[in-house]
Write an enzyme that holds these catalytic residues in place. Structure first.
Site, PDB file in Angstrom:
ATOM      1  N   TYR A 242       0.816  -1.217   0.000  1.00 17.44           N
ATOM      2  CA  TYR A 242       0.000   0.000   0.000  1.00 17.44           C
ATOM      3  C   TYR A 242       0.853   1.274   0.000  1.00 17.44           C
ATOM      4  O   TYR A 242       0.777   2.094  -0.914  1.00 17.44           O
ATOM      5  CB  TYR A 242      -0.944  -0.033   1.206  1.00 17.44           C
ATOM      6  CG  TYR A 242      -1.665   1.262   1.473  1.00 17.44           C
ATOM      7  CD1 TYR A 242      -2.423   1.866   0.480  1.00 17.44           C
ATOM      8  CD2 TYR A 242      -1.588   1.872   2.711  1.00 17.44           C
ATOM      9  CE1 TYR A 242      -3.084   3.061   0.725  1.00 17.44           C
ATOM     10  CE2 TYR A 242      -2.244   3.057   2.968  1.00 17.44           C
ATOM     11  CZ  TYR A 242      -2.998   3.648   1.974  1.00 17.44           C
ATOM     12  OH  TYR A 242      -3.639   4.835   2.215  1.00 17.44           O
ATOM     13  N   ILE A 243       1.700   1.428   1.005  1.00 15.86           N
ATOM     14  CA  ILE A 243       2.531   2.635   1.075  1.00 15.86           C
ATOM     15  C   ILE A 243       3.680   2.552   0.069  1.00 15.86           C
ATOM     16  O   ILE A 243       3.968   3.511  -0.651  1.00 15.86           O
ATOM     17  CB  ILE A 243       3.061   2.854   2.502  1.00 15.86           C
ATOM     18  CG1 ILE A 243       1.902   3.129   3.466  1.00 15.86           C
ATOM     19  CG2 ILE A 243       4.056   4.009   2.543  1.00 15.86           C
ATOM     20  CD1 ILE A 243       2.308   3.253   4.917  1.00 15.86           C
TER      21      ILE A 243
ATOM     22  N   ASP B 187       9.855  -7.703  -3.070  1.00 21.79           N
ATOM     23  CA  ASP B 187       8.637  -7.940  -2.309  1.00 21.79           C
ATOM     24  C   ASP B 187       8.340  -9.436  -2.345  1.00 21.79           C
ATOM     25  O   ASP B 187       8.445 -10.063  -3.402  1.00 21.79           O
ATOM     26  CB  ASP B 187       7.469  -7.157  -2.922  1.00 21.79           C
ATOM     27  CG  ASP B 187       6.316  -6.953  -1.953  1.00 21.79           C
ATOM     28  OD1 ASP B 187       5.845  -7.953  -1.367  1.00 21.79           O
ATOM     29  OD2 ASP B 187       5.879  -5.798  -1.790  1.00 21.79           O
TER      30      ASP B 187
ATOM     31  N   GLY C  64       1.670  -7.905  -0.711  1.00 25.28           N
ATOM     32  CA  GLY C  64       1.742  -7.039  -1.873  1.00 25.28           C
ATOM     33  C   GLY C  64       0.596  -7.276  -2.839  1.00 25.28           C
ATOM     34  O   GLY C  64      -0.237  -8.166  -2.659  1.00 25.28           O
TER      35      GLY C  64
ATOM     36  N   ALA D 222       9.383  -3.265   3.970  1.00 28.96           N
ATOM     37  CA  ALA D 222       9.087  -4.690   4.134  1.00 28.96           C
ATOM     38  C   ALA D 222       9.023  -5.035   5.623  1.00 28.96           C
ATOM     39  O   ALA D 222      10.043  -5.270   6.257  1.00 28.96           O
ATOM     40  CB  ALA D 222      10.151  -5.532   3.431  1.00 28.96           C
TER      41      ALA D 222
ATOM     42  N   SER E 182       7.142   4.223  12.857  1.00 32.19           N
ATOM     43  CA  SER E 182       5.740   4.286  13.269  1.00 32.19           C
ATOM     44  C   SER E 182       5.575   5.104  14.534  1.00 32.19           C
ATOM     45  O   SER E 182       6.474   5.150  15.389  1.00 32.19           O
ATOM     46  CB  SER E 182       5.229   2.861  13.524  1.00 32.19           C
ATOM     47  OG  SER E 182       3.978   2.876  14.160  1.00 32.19           O
TER      48      SER E 182
ATOM     49  N   TYR F  87       5.264  -4.989  17.911  1.00 33.61           N
ATOM     50  CA  TYR F  87       5.456  -4.316  16.629  1.00 33.61           C
ATOM     51  C   TYR F  87       6.145  -2.963  16.828  1.00 33.61           C
ATOM     52  O   TYR F  87       7.136  -2.650  16.161  1.00 33.61           O
ATOM     53  CB  TYR F  87       4.105  -4.119  15.935  1.00 33.61           C
ATOM     54  CG  TYR F  87       4.110  -3.051  14.884  1.00 33.61           C
ATOM     55  CD1 TYR F  87       4.762  -3.246  13.666  1.00 33.61           C
ATOM     56  CD2 TYR F  87       3.475  -1.827  15.108  1.00 33.61           C
ATOM     57  CE1 TYR F  87       4.781  -2.242  12.698  1.00 33.61           C
ATOM     58  CE2 TYR F  87       3.481  -0.840  14.152  1.00 33.61           C
ATOM     59  CZ  TYR F  87       4.141  -1.043  12.945  1.00 33.61           C
ATOM     60  OH  TYR F  87       4.159  -0.045  12.006  1.00 33.61           O
TER      61      TYR F  87
ATOM     62  N   LYS G 161      10.060  -1.492  15.602  1.00 32.97           N
ATOM     63  CA  LYS G 161      10.351  -0.233  14.913  1.00 32.97           C
ATOM     64  C   LYS G 161      11.373   0.593  15.701  1.00 32.97           C
ATOM     65  O   LYS G 161      12.311   1.166  15.132  1.00 32.97           O
ATOM     66  CB  LYS G 161       9.069   0.566  14.706  1.00 32.97           C
ATOM     67  CG  LYS G 161       8.087  -0.065  13.734  1.00 32.97           C
ATOM     68  CD  LYS G 161       8.627  -0.076  12.311  1.00 32.97           C
ATOM     69  CE  LYS G 161       7.590  -0.529  11.312  1.00 32.97           C
ATOM     70  NZ  LYS G 161       8.088  -0.536   9.934  1.00 32.97           N
TER      71      LYS G 161
END
Length: 322
Positions: free
Chosen positions: A11-12, A31, A36, A73, A116, A140, A144
């Site tokens: 998406y991004i 990817d 994807g 990714a 994030s 998560y 990050k």
């Protein structure tokens, strides 16, 4: 330039690829296609299917010189990260370290990293700026933050320059309609509203209407994905020209409530969108709004499409065709 984009069909990632293509860069997309979308792969770009944890995939990606890397990714479902942390460690942490190693081996010293707002955890004050305490509340968010810390070390030890971009809630689609593949398995409010409006879901849930906000529902900061894309390009330009790393927030600095977004979406689609109010979710703050002052001052960036109408209208253009 020849630029590697990991997760470039997502998406991004696909919106960043589009932005880079408009500027005339040569793009290599890596990817594994688990999240994807094939329709978001542009024929003019080189595509390598596989995981960044695979040394052979990275070897192929770096067969010819790469000037810079955009890294998307990663697994990103906060709830899943708490039940399957090993999956997130393998992909997010190990995968990124493999990528960094390949960059250093091949003389590539610039990376733009998709971080994030999850690195902040529960807000201590608002709007949230880059000096806010870092206390992620899910694994998560921890991955990050750990990657950000590693990037700082690799800058100090190996001269690897990075732009660490902390997103808030990405939404919307390319205003010109050039991205046709929908986000796979979205977990955020706006695509869930659109999936319901288009019939992909029977209804959606609003978690709580008794928060200390004007209408009782949570307020969030949404940023249009095309605004994210322009910020990424400006961030790369900055770290290459200044030869220094940066950490910046990317948000609209405007908060919209769940009810506001639901009501506006119903106006845009021209019909009621089935939903029900349920109990609050644990850990949901009443309000989350970003400060993007640093991005504006350092990068000269400003959100152009992140008003609620532009966000929802650009999404409905795709979802209404289902």
């Amino acid at each position: 330039m020849r630029i590697l984009v990991t997760g470039g069909s997502g998406y991004i990632g696909s919106h960043i690829v589009l932005e880079l293509m408009e500027l005339g860069h040569n793009i290599v997309v890596v990817d594994d296609m688990e999240k994807g979308n094939e329709v978001n792969l542009f024929p003019s770009n080189e595509f390598i299917q596989g995981k960044i944890q695979n040394p052979e995939i990275l070897k192929k990606a770096f067969e010819r010189p790469i000037d810079a890397v955009f890294h998307f990714a990663a697994w990103k479902a906060a709830g899943e990260s708490m039940t399957d942390p090993a999956k997130y460690a393998l992909n997010n942490l190990n995968g990124t370290l493999q990528l960094i190693s390949a960059m250093l081996e091949n003389g590539c010293k610039y990376i733009v990293f998709s971080s994030s707002a999850a690195v902040y955890g529960a807000p201590k004050y608002q709007p949230i700026d880059e000096n806010h305490p870092l206390s992620p509340e899910n694994y998560y968010g921890y991955t990050k933050l750990a990657i950000e810390e590693n990037l700082k070390w690799f800058d100090q030890l190996k001269g690897l320059k990075s732009a660490r971009l902390r997103y808030f809630n990405a939404a919307g689609y390319d205003p010109k309609g050039r991205i046709r593949g929908l986000e796979n398995s979205p977990a955020n409010l706006l695509p869930i509203i659109m999936e319901t409006a288009s019939g992909m879901r029977k209804s959606f849930e609003i978690y709580g209407e008794d928060y200390d906000t004007p209408d009782g529902t949570c307020i969030r900061d949404y940023i249009h994905v095309s605004d994210l894309a322009s910020a990424h390009v400006l961030a790369l330009k900055y770290i290459m020209e200044k030869d220094e790393s940066i950490t910046v927030n990317l948000g609209s600095e405007t908060g919209y409530s769940v009810k506001e977004m639901t009501d506006l979406a119903e106006k845009i689609v021209g019909k009621p969108i089935p939903h029900k109010v349920v109990n609050r979710r644990p850990g949901d703050p009443a309000k989350l709004v970003a400060s993007s002052t640093k991005a504006k001052s350092l990068l000269g960036w400003k959100a152009q499409y992140s008003d609620a109408n532009s966000l929802l209208s650009s999404m409905w253009e795709l979802y209404r065709k289902l």
